[in-house]
Write an enzyme that holds these catalytic residues in place. Structure first.
Site, PDB file in Angstrom:
ATOM      1  N   SER A 127      56.006  74.987  49.092  1.00 18.51           N
ATOM      2  CA  SER A 127      55.027  74.022  48.596  1.00 18.51           C
ATOM      3  C   SER A 127      54.234  74.564  47.411  1.00 18.51           C
ATOM      4  CB  SER A 127      54.060  73.626  49.720  1.00 18.51           C
ATOM      5  OG  SER A 127      54.732  72.984  50.768  1.00 18.51           O
ATOM      6  N   GLY A 169      56.443  70.124  51.034  1.00 19.15           N
ATOM      7  CA  GLY A 169      57.100  70.444  49.777  1.00 19.15           C
ATOM      8  C   GLY A 169      56.127  70.369  48.612  1.00 19.15           C
ATOM      9  N   GLY A 174      54.869  69.466  44.401  1.00 18.52           N
ATOM     10  CA  GLY A 174      54.946  68.434  43.376  1.00 18.52           C
ATOM     11  C   GLY A 174      54.262  67.128  43.734  1.00 18.52           C
ATOM     12  N   CYS A 213      52.623  66.999  55.445  1.00 17.94           N
ATOM     13  CA  CYS A 213      52.173  67.293  54.068  1.00 17.94           C
ATOM     14  C   CYS A 213      52.857  66.387  53.042  1.00 17.94           C
ATOM     15  CB  CYS A 213      52.346  68.771  53.758  1.00 17.94           C
ATOM     16  SG  CYS A 213      51.129  69.763  54.658  1.00 17.94           S
ATOM     17  N   LEU A 214      53.772  66.907  52.207  1.00 15.89           N
ATOM     18  CA  LEU A 214      54.446  66.023  51.250  1.00 15.89           C
ATOM     19  C   LEU A 214      55.166  64.906  51.986  1.00 15.89           C
ATOM     20  CD1 LEU A 214      55.292  65.413  48.294  1.00 15.89           C
ATOM     21  CD2 LEU A 214      57.311  66.847  48.701  1.00 15.89           C
ATOM     22  N   GLN A 230      52.617  62.332  52.773  1.00 16.32           N
ATOM     23  CA  GLN A 230      52.243  61.568  51.586  1.00 16.32           C
ATOM     24  C   GLN A 230      53.305  60.526  51.240  1.00 16.32           C
ATOM     25  OE1 GLN A 230      51.804  64.771  48.823  1.00 16.32           O
ATOM     26  NE2 GLN A 230      49.977  65.589  49.845  1.00 16.32           N
ATOM     27  N   GLY A 287      47.709  69.355  46.927  1.00 22.26           N
ATOM     28  CA  GLY A 287      46.897  68.973  45.773  1.00 22.26           C
ATOM     29  C   GLY A 287      46.867  67.475  45.555  1.00 22.26           C
ATOM     30  N   HIS A 345      49.447  71.642  58.213  1.00 24.89           N
ATOM     31  CA  HIS A 345      50.618  72.330  58.754  1.00 24.89           C
ATOM     32  C   HIS A 345      50.451  72.620  60.248  1.00 24.89           C
ATOM     33  CE1 HIS A 345      53.078  73.070  55.180  1.00 24.89           C
ATOM     34  NE2 HIS A 345      51.923  73.072  54.534  1.00 24.89           N
ATOM     35  N   GLU A 393      52.601  73.596  62.294  1.00 21.13           N
ATOM     36  CA  GLU A 393      53.414  74.731  62.738  1.00 21.13           C
ATOM     37  C   GLU A 393      52.706  76.064  62.526  1.00 21.13           C
ATOM     38  OE1 GLU A 393      53.736  75.066  58.472  1.00 21.13           O
ATOM     39  OE2 GLU A 393      53.741  73.352  59.829  1.00 21.13           O
TER      40      GLU A 393
END
Length: 395
Positions: A61, A255, A257, A284-285, A288, A328, A368, A370
């Site tokens: 990430s 991940g 970007g 996370c990603l 999103q 971010g 996260h 995990e």
């Protein structure tokens, strides 16, 4: 206004080569170099974790980013081959106040400096990381060039400034395609156990497909620990290709970007999974892009969330979890449709940290689960995913 933050007070035990971080506005943080001798450009973020630096630096990430650790001493326990999240780190570089040249831990196989050299990651030590962190907090995550120059080679600050200014940034950038798997592969390694290490799952009881946008190994271990036969597939895998593996549930991984950029090819797959009532868990990603697939929008944050001490409240139970974060971008709760419930929020700034569909086994979190800063505050989410699979399949 550009400033010069030279490390006049830093006195390393042995002579070390020069290194510097130069921001796009011309601000210079000069110190000593360690790790790989090279120059990189990227977005600078700060991480408040006191431990787990090797997991952070190997987290896919962080692709496109230079990580500044706010904890002053990094490298104390060295590096090993077990505490990594991917074989090839994607982080651009790291910045610390002081790096430990002589680590002390029974599991250490090398110093952090050697590990960084092995993976071609440059480091900068001996700067005022408090001043840099303060800059990021006020102005946002800057673009910067980090150069570690061996020998007597000079650092060209004006040229580094120009290269920092030329960095395009992460908005609109699909980095998942750079860190994802190139083909489907299997995973059965369970979580680490004291004095046993990692052991393999012998008899899986259900099938999980993980769409790899930059997945961390411990996510896969947690799934195997819940009895899952795990198949990892590349980020651009279509719905039909996913279903060829006969999944009982699908996990959308973390991940790097911009989620909107990766979503150009990921969202159709996610929507098809939802339409076919496949249990889905986003991290996370993945969270999103799940929000985008459900009709919401995402936005770039000023400084993001990066650390292992973030409080998140579960709105449905009232419980507060201490979690690990690295993002971010965030889901804009005001854009979520009526059939989606917000489940978790950050107690730092109130941003969205979780959602679920009202009528389908589909949910995601912006942290996260995990990781173990709580230490196990969020592991219940993998139980929730496994339970959703069991309810869906009738097993």
């Amino acid at each position: 206004m550009a400033q010069d933050h030279s490390a006049a007070a830093a006195e390393p035990a042995v002579a070390r080569s020069r290194a510097a971080l130069v921001l796009a506005d011309g601000t210079v943080f000069e110190g000593q170099g360690f790790g790989a001798a090279r120059e990189v450009v990227g977005e600078v973020c700060f991480n408040t974790a006191m431990t787990g630096y090797q997991e952070i630096l190997s987290d896919p990430s962080y692709a496109g980013q230079i990580v500044v650790f706010t904890f002053p001493h990094i490298g104390i326990v060295g590096a090993n081959v077990e505490d990594i999240e991917t074989l090839t780190p994607a982080v651009r570089g790291l910045v610390v106040r002081s790096d430990a040249e002589h680590p002390s831990n029974y599991r250490a196989l090398s110093a952090l400096d050697r590990w960084l050299k092995t993976h071609n990651v440059p480091g900068l030590a001996g700067i005022d990381t408090r001043a840099l962190t303060s800059c990021i907090r006020k102005e946002g995550m800057p673009h910067a060039a980090l150069a570690h120059a061996e020998g007597a080679r000079n650092l060209d600050f004006p040229a580094m400034t120009q290269r920092a200014r030329a960095f395009p940034g992460l908005v609109g950038l699909d980095l998942a395609k750079e860190v994802t798997s190139r083909q489907a592969w299997k995973w059965r390694e369970r979580p680490w156990a004291w004095n046993l290490g990692y052991q393999e799952l012998a008899e899986p009881s259900w099938r999980a497909v993980v769409i790899d946008y930059g997945v961390k190994r411990n996510i896969l271990r947690m799934l195997a620990g819940k009895g899952a036969d795990v198949t990892v597939v590349p980020a651009q895998t279509t719905f039909d290709e996913v279903m060829q593996h006969n999944p009982d549930g699908v996990l959308l991984s973390n991940g790097p970007g911009d989620p909107a950029a990766t979503g150009e090819y990921a969202i159709p797959t996610i929507r098809a999974l939802i339409d076919h009532d496949v249990p889905v868990f986003g991290i996370c990603l993945g969270h999103q892009m799940l929000g985008l697939a459900l009709g919401g929008k995402t936005r770039k944050m000023l400084q993001g969330h990066h650390g292992a001490n973030h409080p998140v409240k579960d709105l449905e139970t009232g419980k507060v979890e201490i979690v690990s974060m690295n993002h971010g971008f965030t889901v804009d709760r005001d854009t979520l449709p009526d059939d989606v419930v917000e489940t978790h929020v950050s107690l730092f700034d109130g941003t969205n940290c979780g959602l679920r569909m009202k009528a389908k086994p589909v949910f995601g979190v912006q942290y996260h689960p995990e990781a173990s800063p709580g230490p196990m505050d969020s592991h219940y989410l993998f139980d929730r995913f496994a339970d959703a699979v069991k309810a869906s399949t009738g097993r």
